[in-house]
Design a protein around this motif. Structure first.
Motif, PDB file in Angstrom:
ATOM      1  N   LYS A 528       0.846  -1.206   0.000  1.00  0.00           N
ATOM      2  CA  LYS A 528       0.000   0.000   0.000  1.00  0.00           C
ATOM      3  C   LYS A 528       0.871   1.241   0.000  1.00  0.00           C
ATOM      4  O   LYS A 528       1.729   1.396   0.852  1.00  0.00           O
ATOM      5  N   ASP A 529       0.620   2.144  -0.940  1.00  0.00           N
ATOM      6  CA  ASP A 529       1.384   3.391  -0.967  1.00  0.00           C
ATOM      7  C   ASP A 529       1.016   4.253   0.231  1.00  0.00           C
ATOM      8  O   ASP A 529       1.864   4.903   0.816  1.00  0.00           O
ATOM      9  N   THR A 530      -0.291   4.289   0.527  1.00  0.00           N
ATOM     10  CA  THR A 530      -0.766   5.109   1.626  1.00  0.00           C
ATOM     11  C   THR A 530      -1.386   4.216   2.687  1.00  0.00           C
ATOM     12  O   THR A 530      -2.461   3.671   2.479  1.00  0.00           O
ATOM     13  N   PRO A 531      -0.709   4.053   3.810  1.00  0.00           N
ATOM     14  CA  PRO A 531      -1.309   3.244   4.876  1.00  0.00           C
ATOM     15  C   PRO A 531      -2.609   3.884   5.358  1.00  0.00           C
ATOM     16  O   PRO A 531      -2.788   5.104   5.247  1.00  0.00           O
ATOM     17  N   GLU A 532      -3.486   3.036   5.893  1.00  0.00           N
ATOM     18  CA  GLU A 532      -4.787   3.547   6.334  1.00  0.00           C
ATOM     19  C   GLU A 532      -4.643   4.528   7.494  1.00  0.00           C
ATOM     20  O   GLU A 532      -3.730   4.428   8.302  1.00  0.00           O
ATOM     21  N   PHE A 533      -5.594   5.424   7.561  1.00  0.00           N
ATOM     22  CA  PHE A 533      -5.648   6.406   8.646  1.00  0.00           C
ATOM     23  C   PHE A 533      -6.558   5.818   9.715  1.00  0.00           C
ATOM     24  O   PHE A 533      -7.761   5.652   9.488  1.00  0.00           O
ATOM     25  N   LYS A 534      -5.991   5.487  10.868  1.00  0.00           N
ATOM     26  CA  LYS A 534      -6.757   4.682  11.830  1.00  0.00           C
ATOM     27  C   LYS A 534      -8.020   5.378  12.339  1.00  0.00           C
ATOM     28  O   LYS A 534      -8.972   4.721  12.711  1.00  0.00           O
ATOM     29  N   TYR A 535      -8.026   6.710  12.278  1.00  0.00           N
ATOM     30  CA  TYR A 535      -9.200   7.422  12.804  1.00  0.00           C
ATOM     31  C   TYR A 535     -10.395   7.342  11.859  1.00  0.00           C
ATOM     32  O   TYR A 535     -11.487   7.792  12.194  1.00  0.00           O
ATOM     33  N   MET A 536     -10.194   6.769  10.672  1.00  0.00           N
ATOM     34  CA  MET A 536     -11.311   6.579   9.755  1.00  0.00           C
ATOM     35  C   MET A 536     -12.284   5.548  10.319  1.00  0.00           C
ATOM     36  O   MET A 536     -13.457   5.533   9.985  1.00  0.00           O
ATOM     37  N   SER A 537     -11.743   4.662  11.147  1.00  0.00           N
ATOM     38  CA  SER A 537     -12.604   3.633  11.720  1.00  0.00           C
ATOM     39  C   SER A 537     -13.252   4.185  12.988  1.00  0.00           C
ATOM     40  O   SER A 537     -12.579   4.741  13.853  1.00  0.00           O
ATOM     41  N   ASP A 538     -14.577   4.002  13.098  1.00  0.00           N
ATOM     42  CA  ASP A 538     -15.311   4.556  14.242  1.00  0.00           C
ATOM     43  C   ASP A 538     -14.910   3.894  15.549  1.00  0.00           C
ATOM     44  O   ASP A 538     -15.142   4.447  16.626  1.00  0.00           O
ATOM     45  N   THR A 539     -14.334   2.708  15.455  1.00  0.00           N
ATOM     46  CA  THR A 539     -13.965   2.008  16.682  1.00  0.00           C
ATOM     47  C   THR A 539     -12.715   2.584  17.325  1.00  0.00           C
ATOM     48  O   THR A 539     -12.403   2.299  18.463  1.00  0.00           O
ATOM     49  N   THR A 540     -11.956   3.381  16.562  1.00  0.00           N
ATOM     50  CA  THR A 540     -10.763   3.994  17.140  1.00  0.00           C
ATOM     51  C   THR A 540     -11.180   5.117  18.078  1.00  0.00           C
ATOM     52  O   THR A 540     -12.002   5.957  17.698  1.00  0.00           O
ATOM     53  N   PRO A 541     -10.639   5.137  19.300  1.00  0.00           N
ATOM     54  CA  PRO A 541     -10.970   6.254  20.190  1.00  0.00           C
ATOM     55  C   PRO A 541     -10.591   7.595  19.549  1.00  0.00           C
ATOM     56  O   PRO A 541      -9.597   7.657  18.809  1.00  0.00           O
ATOM     57  N   TYR A 542     -11.350   8.571  19.831  1.00  0.00           N
ATOM     58  CA  TYR A 542     -11.152   9.950  19.315  1.00  0.00           C
ATOM     59  C   TYR A 542     -11.234  10.006  17.783  1.00  0.00           C
ATOM     60  O   TYR A 542     -10.605  10.845  17.158  1.00  0.00           O
ATOM     61  N   SER A 543     -11.989   9.089  17.175  1.00  0.00           N
ATOM     62  CA  SER A 543     -11.997   9.039  15.714  1.00  0.00           C
ATOM     63  C   SER A 543     -12.548  10.324  15.097  1.00  0.00           C
ATOM     64  O   SER A 543     -12.034  10.810  14.095  1.00  0.00           O
TER      65      SER A 543
END
Lengths: 821, 177
Positions: A528-543
C-alpha cells in the motif's frame, strides 16, 4: 539543464546523426588533421601507464624498451620528466605495478646513471615530505619502490633507514602500551622487506633476518584494541576471529626466511631478460652503485590525518573445501591483500579503473600462481591436489570485502565498495557473480556470530547490489531457514534484506522476484502506498477528532483552528482517566501529519514544518508525549519502517525529538523483552541517531582544535565541548545500561516471560543480540573517546592569549587597508 | 592524502563534458556584450553541494532517491523535476547535500549506477534555483522526451512529439479510408 540532449534545430531527416552523438563540437568544424608521428614522451607515457596490463605482451621487453628509449633520448627534457613523474605517480597510485616500475628505473639507471640520479632525487624529496607529514601509506609505497632498487645502492642500501624507523617504533611502544603509530611503522618495515628480498639484490638475508628478529616482539604482541575491531567477536566465535594483519605477516616472513625467501607470488620481471645477447650490456646488471638517498626521520614521528586502528585479516573464502585464495599460512595472502587493498583505497575516484585492476590482478604477479580467469569452483575442486593456484576473482573480491568489513570504519564511504563490486560484476559477470555468491553464503552462514555492525553492512550491501542486477538471487537456498523464529539472525536478515530491497524499489516488484515460500513476508500493508488512517474507523478512540484534525492539517489550517480539536481530545481523555492527556492528542496530531504527508517525503516535511511550533512544544512538555511522537510515526509506517526512520531522522534535525528520546523509545518503551534488538531498522535508527551526536561532537572538537584560536573563544569552545562530551557519554551510558540486562538475561520483561527461568528457547538468541549490540556501541564509545583525547592532546591549552606581535601586525594591516580606501 | 598533481587514471568527480560544453557555447554567444566578466564556468562548481540527477523513471519516488543518495551523506534538500503542465515527475531531480565532499563522492560512487533498474546520471550543479524544477520541453516534460525514437516505458513511451505525429498520421490514414 533539461535540454542537455538538444536536437539539432535544422534536423534534415533521413536518420541524420543527432548532435549528442558527436564527441566534441569544436573539432568537427575543422578538417581532419593529418596523421602525425606521436612524440616520444606520449608514447612512453602510454607504455608506462599500461605497464604489465596486457597478458599478451612480455612485460620484460616493455620495461627494457622504455628504459632504452628514455636513456637514449636523455636530452629530451619532456621525455625525461614524463618518465620520472609517471613512474612515481604509478608508485603512489597503482601499487601492484611497483616491482615493474622499479625494474624500469633500474634498467634506466644502468643505461644512463644521470637519469637514475634524477629519479632518486625526486623520489627521496617526495619520501621526505610524506614522512614529515605522517602519510604512512605513501611512505610505505615509496620505500617499496626504493627497496626494489636495492641492488643499485652502496652498502646496506635501504636497511639503515628501516632500522631507524624501527628505533622510532620502539620509542613509541615503550612510551605507551596503547601505541598504534609504532605498530604502523613496524608494518611498513615488514611490508618493505619482501620487496627488497625479491629484487635483483642478493646477499641481504642477514640484514633482513636481523630486522625480523627485532620486530617480532612488537608485531606478535596483540594490541588491546584488536578484539574490538575483529569481524567476529572472539567471545562469540573464537575460531572465526581473524589474526591481526601485522602478527600474521611477521609469522609469514619468518617462515619465508626459513625457506630462503622464496616469495613465490612476487614478480621478477628482470629474470627473463638477462640471458638474451651475451655481448650486450645486461639491463639489470648494476654498473655503478650510488649511495642511498639521505632521509631524516623526525623524532618523534608525526601521525597523519587518518586515525590508526589495528587491522584484522579476514577472508570470506575461509574454510572452503578447496582453497581458492591463499591460506594464512602462505605469505601470498598478506602480500596480495595489502597491494589490492591499497589499490582499492587509492583509486576511489574511479571505481571502473579500480574494478579493472582487480580483475587484472593475475597480470601483476608471478605467472602461474593463479588459475585461468573465470575457472569455475567445481573445476577447482577437480584440480585440487594437482597444482596449487588461486582463483583471481576470489582474491580480488576478498580484498573488497575486507574493506567493506573494516572496523571501526573503512577509509571511504561504504557505498564506494558497493560500487566497486558492481563494476566488477559488470566487467566480468560470469567470473565475478559466482565468487560473490560464495561470499554471500559465507557471510549469511556466519550471521549469528558476526559483529552486528558488519552484519548490517552486509544487509545494506546485499540489497543495494541486487538492486543493480534485477533483484535476482537464489532464494531457494534459504527456504529452510524460513522455519526459524522471527528473531533468529538469519530470519532477521531475510526480513531486513527484503525491506531494504523494497526501499530501493517497490513491494510488488520485489514480490515478483521471490519464490512462493517467501511471499507471505511481503505483507499486504507493504504494497500500500498510503497506509490507512486509523481514525477513519469509528472504533478507534477519538476518531471524530482525529478526522477533523486531519482535515484541518490537509487544508493548512492555522494554529488557532487546530487548538480546539487538540483541547477536545485532551478533555475527553481526562474524562476517561488517561494519565497524560497529551498522549492521545499527540497521537492524533502526528498520525494526521503522517497521513496527510504520506504522498512523499517533501509532503510530510512541509506538514511538519507548518506544525513545527506545536510539535516542538510537545517535545519539551512531556516525556510521554515525546515518546508518542515516535510511536505514532513508527505505527503509521509499521509496514514500511524505512520511511518511518527517515521521518524520525528529520524530526531529530528539527530538534522536535532529542537523541535521547529516540533511545528511550526504542530501548525502554519498545524493548519487548529484548526482541526489538533483532530488527535491523531499529539498529539503523539507533546508529543514525548516535551518529548525529558523534558528528556534532567531532565538529566541536574541530572548532576547538583549530590553530590560531585564543582566549576568550578558547574557553567558550572548551565549555561547549565539555558539556557536549558529557551528553555524549550519557547517551552511550544509557545504551549500555538498557542493553546490559538483556545481554545478561536479567531484563525484567525477559524474566517475566514464560516461567521466568530465562530458558525459553528464544532467550539464548535474545541474549546474543544483547551482547552483539553492546559490543558495537562500546566500540563506538571507545572510538569517540580516543578521537577526542587524541585531538585535544595537541590543542592550544585554555588560557592562551593571542601573541602580542600578531596583534600589532593585524593592526598594521588594518591601517594599510584604511589608507587604501 | 596524496600530493600528486595528476592522476594515473581519469577522475569521475569532474564536471561532465556536457556541463563544460554547454557553458562554452553560452560564452561564445555572449562574447560581444560582456567580454569583461569571462569567468570559468567550472569555477561555479567549486564547493558545489548540488547534483543534477537524470534518466530517472517517471515512477521513481522521492523515497527511493533518498534511499540511494543518502548512502553518500545526509541530504539537505531533494527537488523533484516536474512536468511544467501536469506537475508530475518527469524523470530528473536535484539532490543537495550539506558538503561538497558528499556531492563529489556521489558522482564517484552513485552516478552511473542503477536506481529503479535504470542507469542514472549525476552531474555537479551550481545550485538549484526556483523554476529549474520544471521540464523545458514543448509539452512540459524534458526535451529529450519530446524526440525519442525508442520506446521507454519508464519515461512515457515514445517521444511525445513523435507520438503526436504518429497519432495524426494514424487518424489521417483512417480518415482517408
Amino acid at each position: 539543464m533539461a535540454d542537455y540532449e538538444r536536437r539539432n534545430s535544422n534536423y534534415r531527416g533521413g536518420g541524420g546523426r543527432k548532435r549528442r552523438y558527436r564527441d566534441d563540437e569544436d573539432y568537427d568544424r575543422r578538417p581532419q588533421r593529418r596523421r602525425y608521428e606521436e612524440p616520444l614522451f606520449v608514447q612512453v607515457r602510454r607504455q608506462l601507464l599500461t605497464l604489465a596490463e596486457s597478458a599478451a605482451r612480455r612485460v620484460e621487453d616493455d620495461i627494457v624498451g622504455i628504459a632504452k628509449t628514455v636513456a637514449e633520448n636523455y636530452e629530451d627534457e619532456e621525455l625525461r620528466d614524463t618518465f620520472i613523474n609517471i613512474s612515481l605517480d604509478l608508485v603512489l597510485e597503482q601499487p601492484m605495478k611497483i616491482p615493474f616500475v622499479a625494474a624500469a628505473t633500474l634498467a634506466a639507471q644502468n643505461l644512463k646513471p644521470e637519469l637514475g640520479a634524477e629519479m632518486l632525487s625526486k623520489a627521496s624529496i617526495a619520501l621526505q615530505r610524506y614522512i614529515d607529514s605522517g602519510s604512512w601509506r605513501e611512505t610505505k609505497l615509496l620505500l617499496r619502490f626504493l627497496g626494489g632498487l636495492q641492488s643499485a645502492f652502496e652498502g646496506d642500501g635501504i636497511f639503515p633507514l628501516l632500522e631507524e624507523l624501527f628505533a622510532r617504533a620502539v620509542d613509541l611502544q615503550t612510551t605507551s602500551s596503547e601505541d598504534l603509530l609504532g605498530l604502523e611503522l613496524v608494518k611498513i618495515i615488514l611490508f618493505t622487506i619482501p620487496y627488497v628480498m625479491s629484487s635483483p639484490a642478493t646477499g641481504f638475508e642477514s640484514q633482513a633476518n636481523a630486522l625480523l628478529e627485532k620486530t617480532d616482539i612488537i608485531a606478535s604482541t596483540p594490541h588491546a584494541l584488536v578484539d574490538l575491531v575483529n569481524t567476529f567477536s572472539p567471545d562469540e566465535n573464537k575460531e572465526a576471529a581473524g589474526p591481526s594483519v601485522i602478527s600474521l605477516l611477521q609469522g609469514q616472513l619468518q617462515a619465508e626466511a626459513g625457506k630462503g625467501w622464496e616469495l613465490k607470488c612476487l614478480p621478477r620481471p628482470w629474470k627473463d631478460v638477462q640471458e638474451r645477447e651475451p655481448d650486450e650490456q645486461k639491463p639489470f646488471d648494476v654498473v655503478t652503485k650510488v649511495p642511498f638517498p639521505q632521509i631524516t626521520v623526525p623524532n618523534p614521528v608525526p601521525n597523519g590525518a587518518r586515525p590508526l586502528f589495528p587491522e584484522v585479516y579476514i577472508s570470506v573464502y575461509a574454510n572452503q573445501e578447496v582453497d581458492t585464495v591463499p591460506p594464512t599460512s602462505d605469505i601470498s595472502s598478506s602480500l596480495l591483500r595489502e597491494a589490492l587493498v591499497d589499490t582499492i583505497n587509492l583509486l576511489d575516484f574511479n571505481r571502473v579503473a579500480t574494478a579493472k585492476y582487480l580483475i587484472d590482478v593475475d597480470c601483476y604477479y608471478t605467472p602461474g600462481i593463479f588459475v585461468k580467469r573465470a575457472t569455475p569452483f567445481d573445476r577447482m575442486r577437480e584440480m585440487a591436489g594437482e597444482l596449487q593456484a588461486w582463483k583471481p576473482e576470489d582474491v580480488a573480491v576478498d580484498a573488497v570485502f575486507s574493506q567493506l568489513y573494516q572496523l571501526p570504519t573503512p577509509e571511504h564511504k561504504l557505498v564506494y565498495f558497493h560500487s566497486v563490486l558492481t563494476e566488477c560484476c559488470k566487467i566480468a559477470p560470469a567470473a565475478i557473480a559466482p565468487s560473490l555468491g560464495r561470499a554471500i553464503r559465507f557471510l549469511y552462514n556466519n550471521l549469528e556470530t558476526m559483529d552486528l555492525e558488519l552484519s548490517n553492512r552486509f544487509l545494506d550491501w546485499f540489497a543495494h547490489h541486487l538492486s543493480n542486477f534485477g533483484f535476482t538471487w537464489k532464494w531457494s537456498e534459504w527456504v529452510d531457514d524460513l522455519e526459524l523464529p522471527a528473531i533468529h539472525p538469519k530470519m532477521a536478515f531475510i526480513h531486513g534484506a527484503l525491506d531494504k530491497e523494497i526501499r530501493l524499489s517497490f513491494a510488488q516488484r520485489i514480490k515478483g522476484t521471490l519464490l512462493e515460500p517467501y511471499i507471505p513476508l511481503i505483507t499486504e500493508g507493504k504494497e500500500k502506498d498510503t497506509p490507512e488512517f486509523k481514525y477513519m474507523s469509528d472504533t478507534t478512540p477519538y476518531s471524530k477528532e482525529g478526522q477533523e484534525l486531519m482535515q484541518l492539517i490537509r487544508k493548512k489550517a492555522t494554529d488557532e483552528e487546530i487548538e480546539p480539536v487538540i483541547a477536545a481530545i485532551e478533555e475527553q481523555a481526562q474524562g476517561l482517566g488517561v494519565e497524560d492527556p497529551k498522549v492521545p492528542s499527540t497521537d492524533a496530531l502526528v498520525t494526521s501529519i503522517c497521513f496527510v504527508g504520506s504522498k512523499s517525503l517533501s509532503h510530510v516535511l512541509s506538514c511538519i514544518e507548518r506544525n513545527k511550533d506545536r510539535l516542538l512544544a510537545i517535545g519539551s512538555a512531556s516525556q510521554q508525549a515525546r515518546c508518542q511522537i515516535i510511536t505514532s510515526v513508527m505505527e503509521y509506517w509499521a509496514d514500511q519502517p524505512g520511511i518511518a526512520i527517515n521521518i524520525i531522522d528529520k524530526l531529530l534535525n528539527y530538534t522536535i525529538l532529542s537523541p535521547l528520546s529516540v533511545l528511550e523509545w526504542a530501548l525502554i518503551e519498545s524493548m519487548a523483552a529484548g526482541t526489538i534488538l533483532s530488527k535491523s531498522y531499529i539498529f539503523e535508527m539507533i546508529s543514525a541517531t548516535v551518529g548525529k551526536v558523534t558528528n556534532r561532537m567531532r565538529q566541536i572538537v574541530a572548532a576547538r582544535t583549530q590553530p590560531g584560536l585564543y582566549e576568550p573563544q578558547l574557553s567558550v569552545l572548551d565549555e561547549t565541548l565539555a558539556r557536549e562530551r558529557a551528553d555524549m557519554q550519557a547517551l552511550f551510558k544509557f545504551i549500555e545500561d538498557s542493553i546490559v540486562s538483556v545481554a545478561a538475561g536479567s531484563n525484567d520483561e525477559m524474566m517475566e516471560r514464560g516461567d521466568g527461568s530465562g530458558d525459553l528457547p528464544e532467550d539464548a538468541i535474545i541474549r546474543q543480540w544483547g551482547r552483539r549490540w553492546l559490543r558495537v556501541f562500546r566500540r563506538k564509545a571507545a572510538v569517540e573517546e580516543a578521537f577526542i583525547n587524541d585531538a585535544l592532546a595537541n590543542a592550544t591549552p585554555v588560557g592562551t592569549t593571542a601573541p602580542a606581535e600578531t596583534e600589532a601586525a593585524d593592526a598594521d594591516i588594518k591601517i594599510a587597508d584604511a589608507d587604501d580606501q | 592524502m596524496s600530493l600528486l598533481s595528476v592522476n594515473t587514471v581519469d577522475r569521475l568527480d569532474r564536471p561532465s563534458a556536457y556541463y563544460v560544453g554547454k557553458n562554452k557555447r553560452r560564452r561564445y554567444n555572449d562574447r560581444d556584450d560582456d567580454r569583461g566578466r569571462e569567468e570559468d564556468p567550472v569555477d561555479k562548481l567549486r564547493g558545489a553541494t548540488t547534483l543534477y540527477v537524470g534518466n530517472l523513471s517517471f515512477y521513481t519516488t522521492e523515497e527511493q532517491i533518498h534511499e540511494l543518495f543518502s548512502k553518500c551523506g545526509e541530504i539537505k534538500r531533494l527537488v523533484m523535476g516536474l512536468d511544467r503542465f501536469n506537475k508530475t515527475p518527469c524523470g530528473f531531480c536535484f539532490v543537495e547535500y550539506y558538503t561538497h565532499q558528499d556531492a563529489l563522492d556521489c558522482l564517484k560512487y552513485v552516478g552511473g549506477t542503477k536506481l529503479d533498474e535504470r542507469i542514472i546520471r549525476a552531474d555537479l550543479d551550481p545550485g538549484f534555483e526556483e523554476g529549474r524544477q520544471y521540464g523545458r520541453g514543448k509539452s512540459g516534460g524534458q526535451v529529450r522526451d519530446e524526440y525519442r525514437e525508442e520506446y521507454d516505458p519508464g519515461r512515457g513511451g515514445y517521444g511525445r512529439a513523435y507520438d503526436e505525429q504518429r497519432q495524426r498520421e494514424e487518424d489521417e490514414y483512417g480518415a482517408g479510408r
